[in-house]
Every structure is written in structure tokens, then in C-alpha cells.
Design a protein around this motif. Structure first.
Motif, PDB file in Angstrom:
ATOM      1  N   GLU A 117       0.824  -1.203   0.000  1.00 58.20           N
ATOM      2  CA  GLU A 117       0.000   0.000   0.000  1.00 58.20           C
ATOM      3  C   GLU A 117       0.862   1.259   0.000  1.00 58.20           C
ATOM      4  O   GLU A 117       0.535   2.244  -0.624  1.00 58.20           O
ATOM      5  CB  GLU A 117      -0.927  -0.005   1.214  1.00 58.20           C
ATOM      6  CG  GLU A 117      -1.982  -1.085   1.145  1.00 58.20           C
ATOM      7  CD  GLU A 117      -2.780  -1.193   2.429  1.00 58.20           C
ATOM      8  OE1 GLU A 117      -2.479  -0.423   3.366  1.00 58.20           O
ATOM      9  OE2 GLU A 117      -3.672  -2.029   2.488  1.00 58.20           O
ATOM     10  N   ASP A 118       2.004   1.224   0.722  1.00 59.72           N
ATOM     11  CA  ASP A 118       2.892   2.385   0.757  1.00 59.72           C
ATOM     12  C   ASP A 118       3.502   2.646  -0.611  1.00 59.72           C
ATOM     13  O   ASP A 118       3.668   3.790  -1.011  1.00 59.72           O
ATOM     14  CB  ASP A 118       4.000   2.182   1.772  1.00 59.72           C
ATOM     15  CG  ASP A 118       3.483   2.217   3.202  1.00 59.72           C
ATOM     16  OD1 ASP A 118       2.370   2.740   3.403  1.00 59.72           O
ATOM     17  OD2 ASP A 118       4.188   1.707   4.087  1.00 59.72           O
ATOM     18  N   VAL A 119       3.846   1.611  -1.340  1.00 56.73           N
ATOM     19  CA  VAL A 119       4.431   1.771  -2.666  1.00 56.73           C
ATOM     20  C   VAL A 119       3.411   2.393  -3.609  1.00 56.73           C
ATOM     21  O   VAL A 119       3.729   3.281  -4.392  1.00 56.73           O
ATOM     22  CB  VAL A 119       4.934   0.406  -3.207  1.00 56.73           C
ATOM     23  CG1 VAL A 119       5.342   0.525  -4.662  1.00 56.73           C
ATOM     24  CG2 VAL A 119       6.088  -0.094  -2.367  1.00 56.73           C
ATOM     25  N   ALA A 131       3.385   8.866  -7.141  1.00 56.31           N
ATOM     26  CA  ALA A 131       3.545  10.156  -7.801  1.00 56.31           C
ATOM     27  C   ALA A 131       5.003  10.608  -7.788  1.00 56.31           C
ATOM     28  O   ALA A 131       5.425  11.377  -8.642  1.00 56.31           O
ATOM     29  CB  ALA A 131       2.679  11.200  -7.129  1.00 56.31           C
ATOM     30  N   ARG A 132       5.777  10.117  -6.857  1.00 61.07           N
ATOM     31  CA  ARG A 132       7.172  10.473  -6.756  1.00 61.07           C
ATOM     32  C   ARG A 132       8.000   9.536  -7.638  1.00 61.07           C
ATOM     33  O   ARG A 132       7.806   8.330  -7.616  1.00 61.07           O
ATOM     34  CB  ARG A 132       7.619  10.351  -5.298  1.00 61.07           C
ATOM     35  CG  ARG A 132       8.976  10.886  -5.029  1.00 61.07           C
ATOM     36  CD  ARG A 132       9.278  10.903  -3.567  1.00 61.07           C
ATOM     37  NE  ARG A 132       8.703   9.716  -2.904  1.00 61.07           N
ATOM     38  CZ  ARG A 132       8.978   9.358  -1.677  1.00 61.07           C
ATOM     39  NH1 ARG A 132       9.781  10.084  -0.955  1.00 61.07           N
ATOM     40  NH2 ARG A 132       8.441   8.281  -1.148  1.00 61.07           N
ATOM     41  N   PRO A 133       8.946  10.059  -8.415  1.00 65.07           N
ATOM     42  CA  PRO A 133       9.765   9.168  -9.258  1.00 65.07           C
ATOM     43  C   PRO A 133      10.683   8.299  -8.417  1.00 65.07           C
ATOM     44  O   PRO A 133      11.058   8.681  -7.302  1.00 65.07           O
ATOM     45  CB  PRO A 133      10.574  10.127 -10.128  1.00 65.07           C
ATOM     46  CG  PRO A 133      10.577  11.404  -9.370  1.00 65.07           C
ATOM     47  CD  PRO A 133       9.307  11.453  -8.580  1.00 65.07           C
ATOM     48  N   PRO A 134      11.067   7.129  -8.892  1.00 65.32           N
ATOM     49  CA  PRO A 134      11.941   6.254  -8.122  1.00 65.32           C
ATOM     50  C   PRO A 134      13.321   6.883  -7.942  1.00 65.32           C
ATOM     51  O   PRO A 134      13.785   7.656  -8.786  1.00 65.32           O
ATOM     52  CB  PRO A 134      12.020   4.980  -8.961  1.00 65.32           C
ATOM     53  CG  PRO A 134      11.588   5.373 -10.317  1.00 65.32           C
ATOM     54  CD  PRO A 134      10.681   6.537 -10.179  1.00 65.32           C
ATOM     55  N   PHE A 135      13.975   6.537  -6.862  1.00 66.18           N
ATOM     56  CA  PHE A 135      15.310   7.066  -6.560  1.00 66.18           C
ATOM     57  C   PHE A 135      16.350   6.365  -7.400  1.00 66.18           C
ATOM     58  O   PHE A 135      16.386   5.142  -7.463  1.00 66.18           O
ATOM     59  CB  PHE A 135      15.605   6.866  -5.060  1.00 66.18           C
ATOM     60  CG  PHE A 135      16.941   7.396  -4.666  1.00 66.18           C
ATOM     61  CD1 PHE A 135      17.153   8.750  -4.549  1.00 66.18           C
ATOM     62  CD2 PHE A 135      17.982   6.543  -4.383  1.00 66.18           C
ATOM     63  CE1 PHE A 135      18.384   9.243  -4.169  1.00 66.18           C
ATOM     64  CE2 PHE A 135      19.223   7.006  -4.009  1.00 66.18           C
ATOM     65  CZ  PHE A 135      19.414   8.376  -3.887  1.00 66.18           C
ATOM     66  N   ASN A 136      17.226   7.121  -8.038  1.00 68.97           N
ATOM     67  CA  ASN A 136      18.286   6.557  -8.846  1.00 68.97           C
ATOM     68  C   ASN A 136      19.602   6.725  -8.114  1.00 68.97           C
ATOM     69  O   ASN A 136      20.034   7.829  -7.821  1.00 68.97           O
ATOM     70  CB  ASN A 136      18.344   7.264 -10.216  1.00 68.97           C
ATOM     71  CG  ASN A 136      19.291   6.576 -11.161  1.00 68.97           C
ATOM     72  OD1 ASN A 136      19.947   5.608 -10.809  1.00 68.97           O
ATOM     73  ND2 ASN A 136      19.339   7.073 -12.392  1.00 68.97           N
ATOM     74  N   ALA A 137      20.253   5.606  -7.796  1.00 65.39           N
ATOM     75  CA  ALA A 137      21.490   5.650  -7.009  1.00 65.39           C
ATOM     76  C   ALA A 137      22.722   5.976  -7.848  1.00 65.39           C
ATOM     77  O   ALA A 137      23.792   6.187  -7.304  1.00 65.39           O
ATOM     78  CB  ALA A 137      21.684   4.307  -6.297  1.00 65.39           C
TER      79      ALA A 137
END
Length: 73
Positions: free
Chosen positions: A59-61, A66-72
Motif C-alpha cells: 500500500e505504501d508503494v 507520484a514520486r519518481p523512483p530514486f536513482n542511485a
């Protein structure tokens, strides 16, 4: 705030040690009391895993989509 799984994590050793101690105090041998306490702990774990399943992660995912995934990189 104490959640369901915090209580479950606290009840596992309490059930194992408390039931074992109570049964030993009543007069049941230690070799019989430990498996009974372990069965109670296993029942608590089974309830947490299969009856009241943890669904918060999926559910949190979905709520943060709306937020883009974090790119390391």
C-alpha cells in the motif's frame, strides 16, 4: 504508537517463557512444558503471518507512486 506487529514481537518470548514457567510451576516437567510454550509462540507467529497478513508495504508503494523512483547512480 504500538502496532499489531510490535505486540506480536513482544508476545512471542512472553508466551514461550511465560507458559513454560507457568506449566513448570504447576508441576509439569520442563521437557513437556517447553514444547507447549513453543506451540503457543508458533500459533502467535502463524496468526501474524497468515490470518492478519502484513499488507502495509504494498500500500505504501502505491501511495507514493507520484514520486519518481530514486536513482542511485
Amino acid at each position: 504508537m504500538t502496532g499489531y506487529y510490535d505486540i506480536v514481537l513482544g508476545l512471542i518470548p512472553v508466551a514461550l517463557l511465560g507458559i513454560t514457567a507457568a506449566l513448570t510451576f504447576v508441576g509439569i516437567s520442563l521437557t513437556a512444558a517447553v514444547p507447549i510454550g513453543a506451540l503457543a509462540s508458533m500459533a502467535i507467529i502463524g496468526h501474524a503471518m497468515f490470518v492478519n497478513t502484513p499488507t502495509g508495504a504494498s500500500e505504501d508503494v502505491q501511495s507514493n507512486s507520484a514520486r519518481p523512483p530514486f536513482n542511485a547512480d
